[in-house]
Design an enzyme around this catalytic site. Structure first.
Site, short mmCIF file in Angstrom:
data_model
loop_
_atom_site.label_atom_id
_atom_site.label_comp_id
_atom_site.label_asym_id
_atom_site.label_seq_id
_atom_site.Cartn_x
_atom_site.Cartn_y
_atom_site.Cartn_z
N CYS A 129 9.61 -4.44 7.99
CA CYS A 129 9.87 -5.81 8.18
C CYS A 129 10.67 -6.65 7.16
CB CYS A 129 8.36 -6.37 8.46
SG CYS A 129 8.44 -8.27 8.60
N CYS A 148 8.19 -9.61 5.34
CA CYS A 148 7.21 -9.51 4.28
C CYS A 148 7.68 -7.90 3.46
CB CYS A 148 5.85 -8.88 4.73
SG CYS A 148 6.02 -7.53 5.79
N CYS A 208 -16.76 0.03 -12.07
CA CYS A 208 -18.07 -0.57 -11.31
C CYS A 208 -17.77 -0.17 -9.86
CB CYS A 208 -18.22 -2.00 -11.71
SG CYS A 208 -16.73 -3.01 -11.32
#
Length: 361
Positions: free
Chosen positions: A67, A70, A317
């Protein structure tokens, strides 16, 4: 093969232009034959006209073209040319006080510069340039230069104006700073979106995705706990973590060596230490983590300590999941957590296959 449930999740993220999913998947639009990133500003197609891919290469191989709006083959958060130009201009003359004519000389519209900087850095260009000047002033004051000299060298004729500007950025007037610490903040682009890095001369203090909820409060707490000024810039630890993150996202690094500085309660520090002992490519449950620190009933407290971690990826984490196998929460978003877990598992498979090949030679 992507499940229907996963496709529906991706489509909803596509409709919402959710930055958490940038780099996690790409959308091929059947009606236009282009493929986009999740945050594409173009008008959204219907679900039945979408194909979903985990990599840009898969979309290309399926005959979709990138595209133009983007730019899915460029960096997830490609730095606009105007931002690059202005940052370079500041570095050439960091003491400069910017005026209207300076923008004209660079053929830059001031309002555009303000908007682009606000979007990317959370501050206007003028605030960025001012913070850079103040960083130099702070360094000079700490080196023993009189405040008046630092004031003049950073472009302020009025001592009151200098002190006001200094206080807005640093938190205290120069004469009160004493041995006040300096932490430097910068931004680093990854395929999952930009991350904010805060480091001092003694180590890395914070590493988070910039769209993490409550990030501003995290930075403020860090500044308060360390009694530090946070200004634009980089240290040797910033450069170290940038190199390691680049290798990590390419699948070539499993062990971070950058020096880190954590500020937590004894319990939090114990949990964070155990997090770093989880092998790359593996996961643990919250229950297993509680048992690992010798406090099997502290499952909720372990989860809270996980959430309080300010050094993402390095203190992993994201490797802690629920006992039922579900991913569970993550400050950077569950889509990123799933991607990181899968990325590390694939990396281990890659390394193991390479070792097998080397041993058979």
């Amino acid at each position: 093969m992507i499940s229907l449930h996963r496709k529906e999740e991706f489509y909803q993220a596509f409709l919402e232009k959710n930055t958490e999913f940038d780099g996690v998947f790409f959308v091929g639009v059947k009606t236009t034959s282009v493929f986009c990133r999740p945050t594409c500003p173009a008008r959204k197609p219907k679900f039945e006209n979408c194909e979903f891919y985990l990599t840009a290469q898969q979309a290309l191989l399926a005959s979709f073209r990138p595209c133009r709006r983007c730019r899915p083959l460029s960096h997830p958060n490609h730095v606009p040319e105007i931002v690059q130009t202005l940052v370079e201009a500041v570095e050439k003359n960091p003491e400069k006080r910017w005026k209207e004519k300076d923008f004209k000389e660079l053929s830059v519209d001031p309002s555009t510069a303000r908007r682009q900087f606000k979007k990317r850095f959370g501050m206007t260009f003028v605030e960025y340039a001012r913070a850079r000047r103040m960083g130099i002033a702070m360094k000079e004051i700490r080196a023993g230069k009189p405040v008046i000299e630092a004031q003049l060298s950073s472009g302020y004729e009025s001592s009151s104006g200098f002190r006001d500007a200094f206080s807005r950025i640093m938190g205290n007037a120069p004469s009160l700073t004493g041995e006040r610490n300096i932490l430097k903040v910068s931004w680093f682009d990854t395929r999952l979106g930009p991350m904010i890095i805060i480091a001092g001369e003694d180590g890395l203090y914070l590493l988070e995705f910039v769209d993490r909820k409550g990030l501003e409060r995290e930075v403020e707490r860090l500044r308060h706990k360390t009694k530090s000024a946070v200004i634009p810039g980089k240290t040797k630890h910033t450069l170290s973590i940038e190199r390691e993150l680049d290798l990590y996202f390419k699948g070539h690094l499993t062990d971070f060596r950058t020096t880190i500085k954590t500020i937590g309660t004894p319990f939090q520090e114990e949990v964070w230490k155990k997090l770093r002992e989880i092998p790359h490519g593996q996961t643990r449950t919250y229950t297993e983590m509680a048992s690992a620190i010798g406090k099997p009933l502290s499952i909720r407290a372990v989860a809270n300590a996980n959430g309080a971690n300010q050094i993402a990826i390095v203190i992993p984490c994201h490797r802690v999941i629920r006992a039922c196998g579900e991913t569970g929460g993550y400050g950077g978003g569950t889509a990123r957590k799933k991607w990181l877990i899968n990325h590390e598992k694939q990396g281990v498979t890659y390394l193991e296959s390479n070792e097998t090949c080397e041993n058979s030679m």
